[in-house]
Design an enzyme around this catalytic site. Structure first.
Site, PDB file in Angstrom:
ATOM      1  N   ARG A 116       0.846  -1.202   0.000  1.00 17.45           N
ATOM      2  CA  ARG A 116       0.000   0.000   0.000  1.00 17.45           C
ATOM      3  C   ARG A 116       0.880   1.250   0.000  1.00 17.45           C
ATOM      4  O   ARG A 116       0.577   2.242  -0.645  1.00 17.45           O
ATOM      5  CB  ARG A 116      -0.891   0.009   1.252  1.00 17.45           C
ATOM      6  CG  ARG A 116      -2.074  -0.924   1.142  1.00 17.45           C
ATOM      7  CD  ARG A 116      -3.096  -0.637   2.239  1.00 17.45           C
ATOM      8  NE  ARG A 116      -2.775  -1.341   3.458  1.00 17.45           N
ATOM      9  CZ  ARG A 116      -3.323  -2.499   3.822  1.00 17.45           C
ATOM     10  NH1 ARG A 116      -4.226  -3.078   3.051  1.00 17.45           N
ATOM     11  NH2 ARG A 116      -2.999  -3.084   4.946  1.00 17.45           N
TER      12      ARG A 116
ATOM     13  N   PHE B  30     -11.498  -4.951  -5.544  1.00 22.48           N
ATOM     14  CA  PHE B  30     -11.504  -5.841  -4.372  1.00 22.48           C
ATOM     15  C   PHE B  30     -10.980  -5.039  -3.169  1.00 22.48           C
ATOM     16  O   PHE B  30     -10.049  -5.441  -2.475  1.00 22.48           O
ATOM     17  CB  PHE B  30     -10.620  -7.071  -4.599  1.00 22.48           C
ATOM     18  CG  PHE B  30     -10.899  -7.818  -5.876  1.00 22.48           C
ATOM     19  CD1 PHE B  30     -11.898  -8.776  -5.921  1.00 22.48           C
ATOM     20  CD2 PHE B  30     -10.167  -7.560  -7.035  1.00 22.48           C
ATOM     21  CE1 PHE B  30     -12.162  -9.472  -7.097  1.00 22.48           C
ATOM     22  CE2 PHE B  30     -10.431  -8.245  -8.210  1.00 22.48           C
ATOM     23  CZ  PHE B  30     -11.421  -9.208  -8.244  1.00 22.48           C
TER      24      PHE B  30
ATOM     25  N   ASP C 201     -15.956  -3.302  -4.594  1.00 20.96           N
ATOM     26  CA  ASP C 201     -15.994  -4.583  -3.885  1.00 20.96           C
ATOM     27  C   ASP C 201     -17.413  -5.123  -4.025  1.00 20.96           C
ATOM     28  O   ASP C 201     -18.377  -4.344  -4.005  1.00 20.96           O
ATOM     29  CB  ASP C 201     -15.631  -4.412  -2.403  1.00 20.96           C
ATOM     30  CG  ASP C 201     -15.225  -5.726  -1.752  1.00 20.96           C
ATOM     31  OD1 ASP C 201     -14.029  -5.906  -1.452  1.00 20.96           O
ATOM     32  OD2 ASP C 201     -16.119  -6.589  -1.548  1.00 20.96           O
TER      33      ASP C 201
ATOM     34  N   ALA D  96     -20.446  -0.965  -4.919  1.00 22.02           N
ATOM     35  CA  ALA D  96     -20.674  -2.351  -4.499  1.00 22.02           C
ATOM     36  C   ALA D  96     -21.061  -3.134  -5.750  1.00 22.02           C
ATOM     37  O   ALA D  96     -22.216  -3.125  -6.168  1.00 22.02           O
ATOM     38  CB  ALA D  96     -21.785  -2.409  -3.454  1.00 22.02           C
TER      39      ALA D  96
ATOM     40  N   ASP E 221      -6.560  -6.887  -6.169  1.00 20.88           N
ATOM     41  CA  ASP E 221      -6.170  -7.696  -4.998  1.00 20.88           C
ATOM     42  C   ASP E 221      -7.312  -8.644  -4.644  1.00 20.88           C
ATOM     43  O   ASP E 221      -7.964  -8.492  -3.605  1.00 20.88           O
ATOM     44  CB  ASP E 221      -5.827  -6.767  -3.829  1.00 20.88           C
ATOM     45  CG  ASP E 221      -5.334  -7.541  -2.617  1.00 20.88           C
ATOM     46  OD1 ASP E 221      -4.859  -8.680  -2.790  1.00 20.88           O
ATOM     47  OD2 ASP E 221      -5.431  -7.008  -1.493  1.00 20.88           O
TER      48      ASP E 221
ATOM     49  N   CYS F 247      -3.207 -14.015  -3.428  1.00 19.92           N
ATOM     50  CA  CYS F 247      -2.940 -14.438  -2.048  1.00 19.92           C
ATOM     51  C   CYS F 247      -3.224 -15.933  -1.880  1.00 19.92           C
ATOM     52  O   CYS F 247      -3.357 -16.418  -0.765  1.00 19.92           O
ATOM     53  CB  CYS F 247      -3.728 -13.601  -1.044  1.00 19.92           C
ATOM     54  SG  CYS F 247      -5.494 -13.711  -1.250  1.00 19.92           S
TER      55      CYS F 247
HETATM   56  N1  SAH Z   1      -7.377  -5.245  -1.063  1.00 14.93           N
HETATM   57  C1  SAH Z   1      -7.942  -5.485   0.241  1.00 14.93           C
HETATM   58  C2  SAH Z   1      -8.176  -6.940   0.542  1.00 14.93           C
HETATM   59  C3  SAH Z   1      -9.006  -7.668  -0.461  1.00 14.93           C
HETATM   60  S1  SAH Z   1      -9.790  -9.083   0.172  1.00 14.93           S
HETATM   61  C4  SAH Z   1      -7.053  -4.832   1.295  1.00 14.93           C
HETATM   62  O1  SAH Z   1      -6.012  -4.254   0.987  1.00 14.93           O
HETATM   63  O2  SAH Z   1      -7.419  -4.896   2.452  1.00 14.93           O
HETATM   64  C5  SAH Z   1     -10.795  -9.548  -1.163  1.00 14.93           C
HETATM   65  C6  SAH Z   1     -12.071  -8.749  -1.319  1.00 14.93           C
HETATM   66  O3  SAH Z   1     -12.657  -9.133  -2.563  1.00 14.93           O
HETATM   67  C7  SAH Z   1     -13.143  -8.996  -0.277  1.00 14.93           C
HETATM   68  O4  SAH Z   1     -13.470  -7.796   0.345  1.00 14.93           O
HETATM   69  C8  SAH Z   1     -14.360  -9.544  -1.060  1.00 14.93           C
HETATM   70  O5  SAH Z   1     -15.604  -9.021  -0.600  1.00 14.93           O
HETATM   71  C9  SAH Z   1     -14.074  -9.051  -2.453  1.00 14.93           C
HETATM   72  N2  SAH Z   1     -14.624  -9.839  -3.553  1.00 14.93           N
HETATM   73  C10 SAH Z   1     -14.728 -11.175  -3.666  1.00 14.93           C
HETATM   74  N3  SAH Z   1     -15.213 -11.531  -4.876  1.00 14.93           N
HETATM   75  C11 SAH Z   1     -15.435 -10.366  -5.557  1.00 14.93           C
HETATM   76  C12 SAH Z   1     -15.923 -10.045  -6.874  1.00 14.93           C
HETATM   77  N4  SAH Z   1     -16.269 -11.008  -7.716  1.00 14.93           N
HETATM   78  N5  SAH Z   1     -16.002  -8.757  -7.224  1.00 14.93           N
HETATM   79  C13 SAH Z   1     -15.631  -7.770  -6.364  1.00 14.93           C
HETATM   80  N6  SAH Z   1     -15.173  -8.011  -5.122  1.00 14.93           N
HETATM   81  C14 SAH Z   1     -15.064  -9.293  -4.721  1.00 14.93           C
END
Ligand code: SAH
Length: 399
Positions: A217, A233, A255, A282, A303, A343
């Protein structure tokens, strides 16, 4: 040999001691010749070679990983043991943050095998430690561990929240899986590199925040100035807050979870109450990438959650990474910066890089790698447990 009265005994098959002698912290059930017959999940076990030589001590558990090793010395697993190990873990964090120029009071204090404490995760948010058990043995020791954390950290940690409802194997069999073991902090705003984040350890994913992306970050912060940033995400909006702090022209956070979008908005407000250049959506990431205007964004962060939770899901996960990255690479503006992550523990660095290579070739863009990223150092990788290298990232320059 001071704990022979309490600990159970396991003997390995002939020739199955090689990985333990190289300090790998897991014993698979197929390697075991004999168990004490009254053994139950979570018991402390002393492990012997077929010749009767003591090898290690760990926690027993039904299933494929039968023993998670805690020590290669013949020592008792009691409160003093947890205190010694948590003190070592704390000392390492002290080393990591010793020269930090910006305030950070949220970090991972214990990273399972990376801290030679298989099954235990502890994240610190201000004065609260959030503890997660991935084995019944850790669950059974939770009160000793919580007390050890507070003893070692002294006044720096006043509360320990236990959050294991989703991580414990056979969770339905255990009582008391979520809740405070010690204290009850009200304060849930923690600081990372001088930026504020509201942490929901009760309902949030994992322990409430992804501290493993801290360094990445910070790199996004360095690249964000004057850019139009898309944070895919976004979960708690970590990358978005850093990008705004780095002077991004605008930031859009996406997200699929409405709850995540609420947390993102809250975190943007905490740091930039008057900002007008942030929007949160969303929405499904793949749909957003499909509908977004080509060449609008010149910095994109991808991510996603772990696409492969198991080894047998690797192939489809790699296709998912390729599909996702191909869309982003195809649509990012010229001179764009793409941060892309995986991850999934089951996907290794080379496989992930190949998936992104395939995406670049499909998008027919000129792509160069600027940085190769990984988890922050408070998530150390035990050199004897390469499986611990789970977070992989690339920063790409797309001409
Ligand atoms: N980048 C974040 C962590 C991401 S965790 C950080 O730095 O903290 C992964 C995220 O992806 C979760 O919040 C989950 O709700 C979201 N997610 C899962 N599938 C998804 C999709 N198809 N489209 C958008 N978001 C999604």
């Amino acid at each position: 040999m001071n704990n022979s009265n309490k600990a159970r005994k396991i003997t390995l098959k002939r020739g199955k001691d090689a990985s333990l002698r190289r300090f790998h912290p897991w014993i698979f059930s197929g390697a075991i010749q004999s168990y004490d017959k009254d053994i139950v999940d979570g018991d402390v076990v002393r492990v012997f070679s077929s010749d009767g030589e003591y090898l290690a001590t760990g926690h027993y558990q039904r299933g494929s990983i039968a023993v998670r090793i805690l020590s290669f010395d013949d020592e008792e697993i009691d409160k003093e043991f947890w205190k010694r190990r948590i003190a070592i873990a704390s000392e390492l964090r002290h080393t990591i943050f010793y020269n930090a120029t910006k305030e950070t009071n949220m970090y991972r204090l214990v990273h399972g095998e990376g801290d030679n404490l298989s099954g235990l995760i502890v994240d610190v948010y201000g004065e609260t430690a959030v503890m997660q058990a991935h084995s019944t043995g850790i669950h059974r020791s939770r009160h000793d561990i919580a007390e050890a954390i507070v003893d070692v950290m002294q006044e720096k940690i006043t509360s320990v929240y236990y959050k294991s409802a989703t991580t414990l194997p056979y969770a339905e069999e255990s009582e008391e899986r979520d809740g405070f073991l010690i204290g009850k902090t009200q304060e849930n705003v923690a600081i990372e590199n001088g930026l504020k984040f509201a942490i929901d350890w009760e309902k949030g994913q994992k322990t409430g925040f992804f501290v493993d992306q801290r360094g990445n970050r910070n790199l996004a912060y360095q690249y964000a100035k004057g850019r139009k940033v898309l944070n895919m995400f976004c979960y708690t909006g970590g990358f978005s807050v850093y990008a705004l702090s780095g002077g991004a022209e605008l930031v859009h956070s996406v997200d699929s979870s409405a709850k995540a979008i609420d947390i993102t908005r809250q975190n943007i407000d905490l740091n930039f109450p008057d900002i007008t250049v942030h929007e949160a959506y969303a929405e499904d990431a793949f749909k957003f990438l499909q509908r977004m205007e080509p060449e609008f964004y010149d910095m994109i962060i991808l991510d996603p959650p772990a696409f492969a939770k198991h080894l047998n899901a690797v192939k489809s996960a790699l296709r998912g990474y390729t599909r996702l990255n191909a869309q982003a690479i195809a649509k990012i503006a010229h001179g764009g910066i793409l941060f892309t992550f995986s991850c999934s523990q089951a996907v290794n660095k080379e496989q992930f890089r190949l998936a992104v290579f395939t995406a670049a070739a499909e998008a027919k863009r000129k792509v160069r790698i600027l940085h190769q990223l990984h988890q922050a150092p408070d998530h150390p990788i035990n050199i004897y447990h390469p499986e611990g290298e789970y977070l992989k990232g690339l920063v790409l320059y797309v001409e």
